[in-house]
Scaffold this motif. Structure first.
Motif, PDB file in Angstrom:
ATOM      1  N   PHE A   3       0.828  -1.173   0.000  1.00 49.96           N
ATOM      2  CA  PHE A   3       0.000   0.000   0.000  1.00 49.96           C
ATOM      3  C   PHE A   3       0.877   1.241   0.000  1.00 49.96           C
ATOM      4  CE2 PHE A   3      -2.388  -3.051   2.713  1.00 49.96           C
ATOM      5  CZ  PHE A   3      -3.254  -3.425   1.737  1.00 49.96           C
ATOM      6  N   HIS A   4       2.073   1.184  -0.556  1.00 47.06           N
ATOM      7  CA  HIS A   4       2.947   2.343  -0.489  1.00 47.06           C
ATOM      8  C   HIS A   4       2.465   3.416  -1.449  1.00 47.06           C
ATOM      9  CE1 HIS A   4       4.351   0.367  -4.066  1.00 47.06           C
ATOM     10  NE2 HIS A   4       4.772   1.551  -4.440  1.00 47.06           N
ATOM     11  N   LEU A  53      -1.703   4.932   6.916  1.00 46.28           N
ATOM     12  CA  LEU A  53      -2.694   3.868   7.091  1.00 46.28           C
ATOM     13  C   LEU A  53      -2.495   2.750   6.085  1.00 46.28           C
ATOM     14  CD1 LEU A  53      -5.827   6.097   7.747  1.00 46.28           C
ATOM     15  CD2 LEU A  53      -4.793   4.497   9.372  1.00 46.28           C
ATOM     16  N   TYR A  54      -2.171   3.108   4.838  1.00 44.97           N
ATOM     17  CA  TYR A  54      -1.913   2.078   3.837  1.00 44.97           C
ATOM     18  C   TYR A  54      -0.708   1.225   4.239  1.00 44.97           C
ATOM     19  CZ  TYR A  54      -5.200   3.434   0.151  1.00 44.97           C
ATOM     20  OH  TYR A  54      -6.334   3.656  -0.585  1.00 44.97           O
ATOM     21  N   THR A  55       0.332   1.874   4.767  1.00 44.42           N
ATOM     22  CA  THR A  55       1.523   1.134   5.188  1.00 44.42           C
ATOM     23  C   THR A  55       1.185   0.186   6.335  1.00 44.42           C
ATOM     24  OG1 THR A  55       2.956   2.958   4.529  1.00 44.42           O
ATOM     25  CG2 THR A  55       3.889   1.350   6.046  1.00 44.42           C
ATOM     26  N   GLN A  56       0.409   0.655   7.297  1.00 46.93           N
ATOM     27  CA  GLN A  56       0.010  -0.201   8.415  1.00 46.93           C
ATOM     28  C   GLN A  56      -0.858  -1.356   7.927  1.00 46.93           C
ATOM     29  OE1 GLN A  56      -1.911   2.479  11.152  1.00 46.93           O
ATOM     30  NE2 GLN A  56       0.035   3.252  11.968  1.00 46.93           N
ATOM     31  N   ALA A  57      -1.744  -1.066   6.990  1.00 45.12           N
ATOM     32  CA  ALA A  57      -2.594  -2.130   6.437  1.00 45.12           C
ATOM     33  C   ALA A  57      -1.754  -3.158   5.702  1.00 45.12           C
ATOM     34  CB  ALA A  57      -3.640  -1.529   5.505  1.00 45.12           C
ATOM     35  N   GLU A  58      -0.725  -2.690   5.001  1.00 48.04           N
ATOM     36  CA  GLU A  58       0.160  -3.599   4.286  1.00 48.04           C
ATOM     37  C   GLU A  58       0.847  -4.567   5.245  1.00 48.04           C
ATOM     38  OE1 GLU A  58       3.260  -3.149   0.760  1.00 48.04           O
ATOM     39  OE2 GLU A  58       3.694  -1.838   2.431  1.00 48.04           O
ATOM     40  N   VAL A 183      -6.676  -4.980   8.941  1.00 41.83           N
ATOM     41  CA  VAL A 183      -6.543  -4.516   7.550  1.00 41.83           C
ATOM     42  C   VAL A 183      -7.801  -3.768   7.123  1.00 41.83           C
ATOM     43  CG1 VAL A 183      -6.319  -5.232   5.148  1.00 41.83           C
ATOM     44  CG2 VAL A 183      -4.951  -6.356   6.897  1.00 41.83           C
ATOM     45  N   GLU A 184      -8.956  -4.367   7.366  1.00 39.25           N
ATOM     46  CA  GLU A 184     -10.199  -3.751   6.937  1.00 39.25           C
ATOM     47  C   GLU A 184     -10.413  -2.399   7.605  1.00 39.25           C
ATOM     48  OE1 GLU A 184     -12.837  -6.936   7.916  1.00 39.25           O
ATOM     49  OE2 GLU A 184     -12.784  -7.785   5.888  1.00 39.25           O
ATOM     50  N   ARG A 185     -10.036  -2.313   8.881  1.00 41.19           N
ATOM     51  CA  ARG A 185     -10.205  -1.043   9.599  1.00 41.19           C
ATOM     52  C   ARG A 185      -9.288   0.031   9.021  1.00 41.19           C
ATOM     53  NH1 ARG A 185      -8.847  -2.718  14.121  1.00 41.19           N
ATOM     54  NH2 ARG A 185      -6.799  -1.765  14.371  1.00 41.19           N
ATOM     55  N   LYS A 186      -8.023  -0.322   8.767  1.00 38.96           N
ATOM     56  CA  LYS A 186      -7.071   0.648   8.229  1.00 38.96           C
ATOM     57  C   LYS A 186      -7.501   1.114   6.835  1.00 38.96           C
ATOM     58  CE  LYS A 186      -4.201   0.451  11.705  1.00 38.96           C
ATOM     59  NZ  LYS A 186      -4.042   1.609  12.621  1.00 38.96           N
ATOM     60  N   LEU A 187      -7.957   0.193   6.013  1.00 42.71           N
ATOM     61  CA  LEU A 187      -8.386   0.565   4.669  1.00 42.71           C
ATOM     62  C   LEU A 187      -9.636   1.441   4.711  1.00 42.71           C
ATOM     63  CD1 LEU A 187      -7.837  -2.779   2.694  1.00 42.71           C
ATOM     64  CD2 LEU A 187      -6.381  -0.757   2.745  1.00 42.71           C
ATOM     65  N   ALA A 188     -10.553   1.122   5.626  1.00 47.23           N
ATOM     66  CA  ALA A 188     -11.758   1.944   5.750  1.00 47.23           C
ATOM     67  C   ALA A 188     -11.404   3.356   6.202  1.00 47.23           C
ATOM     68  CB  ALA A 188     -12.733   1.289   6.737  1.00 47.23           C
ATOM     69  N   PRO A 318       0.711  -2.799  -6.021  1.00 42.61           N
ATOM     70  CA  PRO A 318       1.025  -1.756  -5.041  1.00 42.61           C
ATOM     71  C   PRO A 318       0.105  -1.700  -3.820  1.00 42.61           C
ATOM     72  CG  PRO A 318       0.953  -0.895  -7.289  1.00 42.61           C
ATOM     73  CD  PRO A 318       0.315  -2.242  -7.310  1.00 42.61           C
ATOM     74  N   TYR A 319      -1.183  -1.446  -4.007  1.00 42.85           N
ATOM     75  CA  TYR A 319      -2.116  -1.225  -2.909  1.00 42.85           C
ATOM     76  C   TYR A 319      -3.515  -1.130  -3.507  1.00 42.85           C
ATOM     77  CZ  TYR A 319      -1.222   3.409  -4.747  1.00 42.85           C
ATOM     78  OH  TYR A 319      -1.042   4.476  -5.590  1.00 42.85           O
ATOM     79  N   PRO A 320      -4.574  -1.150  -2.676  1.00 44.52           N
ATOM     80  CA  PRO A 320      -5.933  -1.087  -3.218  1.00 44.52           C
ATOM     81  C   PRO A 320      -6.130   0.121  -4.119  1.00 44.52           C
ATOM     82  CG  PRO A 320      -6.001  -1.651  -0.909  1.00 44.52           C
ATOM     83  CD  PRO A 320      -4.578  -1.303  -1.205  1.00 44.52           C
ATOM     84  N   GLY A 321      -6.742  -0.101  -5.256  1.00 45.07           N
ATOM     85  CA  GLY A 321      -7.005   0.969  -6.202  1.00 45.07           C
ATOM     86  C   GLY A 321      -5.918   1.133  -7.245  1.00 45.07           C
TER      87      GLY A 321
END
Length: 340
Positions: A3-4, A53-58, A183-188, A318-321
Motif C-alpha cells: 500500500f505504499h 494507514l496504507y503502510t500499516q494495512a500492508e 486490515v479492513e479497519r485501516k483501509l476503511a 502496489p495497494y488497493p485501487g
C-alpha cells in the motif's frame, strides 16, 4: 503486499538510502500537485495520514498471510495426526483381539494344575507336547502384551500432540481474523480520509497514486538469470493491470507477495506466501547486480516485495485501487535482492 505511495525517480541510485515512506509520498505529492500554499497544509496532512494507514494495512496483510499460511499447515498436520490415530487404534483393536484368542486358548488348554493334568492324561507324552506349546503361547502372549502397552502409550502421545495442534490451529484462526479486521479497519479509515479531501485534491492524489506505467517501459537488454526466472517474468507481465486484492494470490487479483508467489508458480517454483519469507527464498545479491526475475524486498521489515524487470524497473501489486504495474526500483528503500 503493497500500500505504499509513489514515487521516487527511477534508477538504482534511489534503491537504498534513508528516505522513508513519507519522503516518497511527499515527493510524489509535490510532483503531482505542485507547490501547495500554506492553506493546503491540512490536505497535506490528510494525504500523509492516508499513506501511513496504507503502510500499516500492508504490514497487517502480511501478518494475515503468515497466519493464514500457518493455519493451512496446521490443518494438514491435524488431518495427518487424526489419520495416524485411527490407524493406531485399529492396530490396538487387532492386538486386543489376538490376545483375547490366546487367553481363551490358554484357559482351555492350561486351566488345570500341571500335576493333575499329568495324572489324568491318557498319554503323558501328549501332555508334555501340549505343555511345551502352552509355554510358547504364554511367552508369545507376554510379548504381545508388551507390544500392546507400547502401542497404547504411543496412541496417547499422538492424541496429546493432536490436541495441541488443534489448540494451535484455533489460535492461528483467531490471529487470521484479528489481522483481517485490522486490515479492513485501516483501509476503511484511509478511504474515509480520502473522501474527506476536496474533489480536485482527491482526483490529483488518485492520479499520482496511479502514475505507474501502464505501457511497457524500456526494460533494457538485461536477461533473466535462469529459465525459471524468465518464465516468472513472463507470468508477471501477463497480469499487468490486474487489480490489487489484499490477501489474494491470483490469478484474478493479487497482493504484493501473492503476485510473486503466483508468477514463480507458473515457472514451477514454489515460493512462501509472505514477503518476509520470500526474501530468503534464494540467494541474496547486490542491487547493482539485479537481473530480471529477482525479488526486491522493501523497507527493513520486508513488508513489500516486487520483481525486478530490468533497466531500473520493477513490477508489483502496489495497494488497493492501484493495479499490477511497473514502477522505478527506487520507489521505496530497498532492503534486499533475492535471486530465486
Amino acid at each position: 503486499m503493497g500500500f505504499h505511495r509513489r514515487l521516487a525517480p527511477s534508477g538504482f541510485d534511489r534503491g537504498v538510502g534513508a528516505f522513508g515512506l513519507a519522503a516518497c509520498v511527499m515527493s510524489a505529492a509535490a510532483a503531482a500537485l505542485g507547490a501547495l500554499p500554506a492553506s493546503a497544509a491540512p490536505q497535506d496532512d490528510t494525504r500523509a495520514e492516508v499513506d501511513r494507514l496504507y503502510t500499516q494495512a500492508e504490514k497487517a496483510t502480511e501478518a494475515y498471510n503468515k497466519a493464514d499460511e500457518r493455519a493451512d499447515s496446521l490443518r494438514e498436520q491435524v488431518g495427518t495426526a487424526q489419520d495416524e490415530i485411527a490407524r493406531q487404534q485399529e492396530r490396538i483393536n487387532t492386538m486386543r483381539d489376538a490376545l483375547g484368542s490366546l487367553a481363551g486358548a490358554q484357559y482351555r488348554s492350561g486351566g488345570l494344575d500341571p500335576s493333575l493334568a499329568l495324572l489324568f492324561s491318557d498319554d503323558p507324552a501328549e501332555y508334555i507336547d501340549k505343555a511345551a506349546a502352552l509355554d510358547r503361547i504364554s511367552s508369545h502372549q507376554a510379548g504381545e502384551l508388551r507390544d500392546l502397552q507400547f502401542a497404547m502409550r504411543e496412541l496417547a502421545q499422538k492424541r496429546e500432540e493432536a490436541t495441541g495442534k488443534l489448540a494451535e490451529l484455533e489460535k492461528s484462526r483467531k490471529a487470521v481474523a484479528r489481522h483481517k479486521r485490522t486490515v479492513e479497519r485501516k483501509l476503511a479509515e484511509a478511504r474515509q480520509l480520502l473522501n474527506s479531501l476536496p474533489y480536485a485534491e482527491r482526483a490529483a492524489y488518485d492520479r499520482a497514486s496511479r502514475s505507474g506505467r501502464s505501457d511497457l517501459p524500456d526494460l533494457g537488454d538485461a536477461v533473466p538469470s535462469s529459465a525459471r526466472a524468465a518464465a516468472a517474468v513472463a507470468a508477471a507481465r501477463s497480469v499487468l493491470g490486474r487489480p490489487y486484492v489484499w490477501g489474494a494470490n491470483g490469478p484474478g487479483g493479487f497482493d504484493c507477495s501473492g503476485l510473486m508467489q503466483w508468477s514463480y508458480a507458473q515457472a514451477g517454483v514454489g515460493l512462501p506466501r509472505t514477503s518476509q519469507a520470500q526474501r530468503y527464498a534464494g540467494r541474496q545479491v547486490p542491487l547493482s547486480q539485479a537481473q530480471p526475475g529477482d525479488l526486491i524486498a522493501y523497507r527493513s521489515d520486508a513488508s513489500h516485495i516486487a520483481m525486478y524487470m530490468g533497466n531500473g524497473q520493477v513490477i508489483h501489486a502496489p495497494y488497493p485501487g492501484a493495479p499490477v504495474r511497473y514502477d522505478p526500483v527506487g520507489m521505496m528503500p530497498v532492503s534486499s535482492v533475492t535471486r530465486v
